[in-house]
Design an enzyme around this catalytic site. Structure first.
Site, PDB file in Angstrom:
ATOM      1  N   ASN A  58      49.054  39.278  36.691  1.00 49.14           N
ATOM      2  CA  ASN A  58      48.368  39.304  35.363  1.00 49.14           C
ATOM      3  C   ASN A  58      48.735  40.141  34.562  1.00 49.14           C
ATOM      4  O   ASN A  58      48.148  41.362  34.773  1.00 49.14           O
ATOM      5  CB  ASN A  58      46.628  39.175  35.589  1.00 49.14           C
ATOM      6  CG  ASN A  58      46.137  39.094  34.351  1.00 49.14           C
ATOM      7  OD1 ASN A  58      46.647  38.855  33.447  1.00 49.14           O
ATOM      8  ND2 ASN A  58      44.791  39.521  34.337  1.00 49.14           N
ATOM      9  N   LYS A 104      48.147  41.128  31.733  1.00 47.08           N
ATOM     10  CA  LYS A 104      47.364  41.196  30.487  1.00 47.08           C
ATOM     11  C   LYS A 104      48.301  41.659  29.045  1.00 47.08           C
ATOM     12  O   LYS A 104      49.242  41.243  29.075  1.00 47.08           O
ATOM     13  CB  LYS A 104      46.478  42.492  30.834  1.00 47.08           C
ATOM     14  CG  LYS A 104      46.003  42.424  32.302  1.00 47.08           C
ATOM     15  CD  LYS A 104      44.733  43.486  32.644  1.00 47.08           C
ATOM     16  CE  LYS A 104      44.396  43.175  34.038  1.00 47.08           C
ATOM     17  NZ  LYS A 104      43.195  43.766  34.412  1.00 47.08           N
ATOM     18  N   HIS A 108      38.836  34.603  32.659  1.00 49.84           N
ATOM     19  CA  HIS A 108      39.180  35.816  33.382  1.00 49.84           C
ATOM     20  C   HIS A 108      37.854  36.727  32.798  1.00 49.84           C
ATOM     21  O   HIS A 108      37.519  36.370  31.529  1.00 49.84           O
ATOM     22  CB  HIS A 108      40.409  36.321  32.863  1.00 49.84           C
ATOM     23  CG  HIS A 108      40.778  37.876  33.529  1.00 49.84           C
ATOM     24  ND1 HIS A 108      40.127  38.955  33.130  1.00 49.84           N
ATOM     25  CD2 HIS A 108      41.500  38.152  34.782  1.00 49.84           C
ATOM     26  CE1 HIS A 108      40.576  39.927  34.101  1.00 49.84           C
ATOM     27  NE2 HIS A 108      41.635  39.480  34.903  1.00 49.84           N
ATOM     28  N   GLU A 164      37.694  39.311  31.590  1.00 56.40           N
ATOM     29  CA  GLU A 164      38.016  40.228  30.570  1.00 56.40           C
ATOM     30  C   GLU A 164      37.595  39.288  29.198  1.00 56.40           C
ATOM     31  O   GLU A 164      37.450  39.659  27.955  1.00 56.40           O
ATOM     32  CB  GLU A 164      39.237  40.816  30.471  1.00 56.40           C
ATOM     33  CG  GLU A 164      39.517  42.181  31.632  1.00 56.40           C
ATOM     34  CD  GLU A 164      40.809  42.517  31.917  1.00 56.40           C
ATOM     35  OE1 GLU A 164      41.709  41.840  31.353  1.00 56.40           O
ATOM     36  OE2 GLU A 164      40.932  43.337  32.562  1.00 56.40           O
ATOM     37  N   GLU A 168      37.503  37.496  41.737  1.00 59.99           N
ATOM     38  CA  GLU A 168      37.692  38.645  41.325  1.00 59.99           C
ATOM     39  C   GLU A 168      36.310  39.399  40.929  1.00 59.99           C
ATOM     40  O   GLU A 168      35.918  39.299  39.714  1.00 59.99           O
ATOM     41  CB  GLU A 168      38.416  38.876  39.926  1.00 59.99           C
ATOM     42  CG  GLU A 168      40.072  38.130  40.039  1.00 59.99           C
ATOM     43  CD  GLU A 168      40.824  38.498  39.124  1.00 59.99           C
ATOM     44  OE1 GLU A 168      41.857  39.074  39.524  1.00 59.99           O
ATOM     45  OE2 GLU A 168      40.350  38.421  37.887  1.00 59.99           O
ATOM     46  N   GLY A 224      40.548  46.990  38.069  1.00 61.06           N
ATOM     47  CA  GLY A 224      40.936  48.220  37.569  1.00 61.06           C
ATOM     48  C   GLY A 224      40.456  49.430  38.027  1.00 61.06           C
ATOM     49  O   GLY A 224      40.525  50.586  37.627  1.00 61.06           O
ATOM     50  N   SER A 282      42.162  45.144  41.958  1.00 66.88           N
ATOM     51  CA  SER A 282      42.814  46.458  42.563  1.00 66.88           C
ATOM     52  C   SER A 282      43.576  46.374  43.678  1.00 66.88           C
ATOM     53  O   SER A 282      43.768  47.080  44.526  1.00 66.88           O
ATOM     54  CB  SER A 282      41.549  47.577  42.922  1.00 66.88           C
ATOM     55  OG  SER A 282      40.923  48.021  41.618  1.00 66.88           O
ATOM     56  N   GLY A 306      47.196  45.374  37.120  1.00 72.49           N
ATOM     57  CA  GLY A 306      47.952  46.566  36.833  1.00 72.49           C
ATOM     58  C   GLY A 306      49.199  46.878  37.902  1.00 72.49           C
ATOM     59  O   GLY A 306      50.298  46.833  36.958  1.00 72.49           O
TER      60      GLY A 306
END
Ligand code: PEP
Length: 252
Positions: free
Chosen positions: A11, A13, A100, A102, A169, A175, A213, A235
Site C-alpha cells: 500500500n 499510500k 482503510h 486512514e 490492521e 506506521g 508495521s 511504508g
C-alpha cells in the site's frame, strides 16, 4: 484452514511518481527470477496516477496492480475529483483497498464502504477490505466486537466472497513499529475466519492478511501464525529492498 497462496500487498499510500517505476521494476524482476514464486501473489496498490504507466511499461509482468480507494458511484458522473472502480479497472487495477483506517478516519462510514465494495464487486475487482480496532478499543477488550461490526455492516451474505480478502490492521500498529503479540494475533485471525464462516455460512475460510508495521525483522515471527494468508505492507513497500527483504525473510 490455511490457504497456501501467500499475498504480499503493498500500500504505497500518497507516494511515488513516474521515477518510482524503478522500484516496481526491481520487485517484478525479483519475483520473476525467484524460484517458488508461484506460492505468492504480489500486488502493488499504487496511486491512481501510476497504475497505467507502471503496468504498461513492465516487461514480463508477474506482479499485479491495485488502487487504494474508489468513489462509491459507478461508471462516470458529475463528481469532481472522483474516480470510479470501473475507471481504475480500465487503468489496469485488479485489486482495490477499501475501508482503510486512514480513510475511515477522514469520515468514510461503514455504509459508504459498503457502497464502494458493491461498485468494485460489480467490476469483478478483488477487494482488500481493511478492518481493525483502535488502541483504546483493544485496551477495553473490544477487538472482536469492533471487527465483527465492521464486517457485518459493510458485507452481505450475497456478496461474492471469492473476491474479498480481509486485511486485519490494528490501527495502533499502522506506521508505529509495534505489532500485536503473536498469541493475540493468532486468536484474532482465527476469530475473523470462524466468525466470517458462521455469519455468511461459507464452507471456505476467508483469506485474512495482517497489516501494520510489517518489516524484514518481524515477518519471520509473523509467519508463525500460519492462519495468516499474507501481509498488507505500507511504508516498507515504498522501497524495493525493504519489500523484497520481507518476502525473502518470510520464506527463509
Ligand atoms: C497500511 O497503512 O496499510 C500499513 C500496513 O502501513 P504500515 O506498514 O506502514 O504500518
Amino acid at each position: 484452514m490455511t490457504n497456501k497462496l501467500k499475498y504480499f500487498i503493498g500500500n504505497w499510500k500518497m507516494f511515488g511518481d513516474f521515477t518510482s517505476y524503478k522500484i516496481v521494476n526491481k520487485i517484478n524482476q525479483y519475483i520473476y527470477k525467484r524460484k517458488g514464486a508461484k506460492s505468492s501473489k504480489i500486488v502493488l496498490c499504487v496511486p491512481n496516477t501510476l497504475i497505467y504507466p507502471f503496468r504498461n511499461k513492465l516487461k514480463r509482468r508477474v506482479i499485479y496492480f491495485g488502487a487504494q480507494n474508489c468513489y462509491q458511484q459507478e461508471g462516470y458522473g458529475p463528481f469532481t475529483g472522483a474516480v470510479s472502480a470501473g475507471m481504475l479497472k480500465k487503468a489496469g487495477a485488479e485489486y482495490i483497498i477499501l475501508g482503510h483506517s486512514e480513510n475511515r478516519s477522514e469520515g468514510e462510514t461503514v455504509q459508504l464502504i459498503k457502497k464502494k465494495i458493491i461498485s468494485a464487486l460489480n467490476q469483478k475487482m478483488n477487494i482488500i477490505f481493511c478492518i481493525g480496532e483502535t488502541y483504546l478499543e483493544k485496551k477495553r477488550g473490544r477487538t472482536f466486537s469492533v471487527i465483527r461490526n465492521q464486517i457485518m455492516s459493510s458485507l452481505e451474505k450475497k456478496f461474492n466472497k471469492n473476491k474479498i480478502i480481509l486485511a486485519y490492521e490494528p490501527i495502533w500498529s499502522i506506521g508505529s513499529n509495534i505489532i500485536p503479540n503473536i498469541k493475540d494475533l493468532c486468536a484474532t485471525i482465527k476469530f475473523i475466519k470462524n466468525d466470517f464462516k458462521k455469519t455468511f455460512k461459507t464452507r471456505k475460510s476467508p483469506r485474512v492478511l495482517y497489516g501494520g508495521s510489517v518489516n524484514k525483522n518481524n515477518v519471520k515471527m509473523l509467519s508463525t501464525v500460519t492462519e495468516i494468508d499474507g501481509f498488507l505492507i505500507g511504508g516498507a513497500s515504498q522501497s524495493a529492498k525493504k519489500f523484497i527483504d520481507i518476502i525473502k525473510n518470510y520464506y527463509k
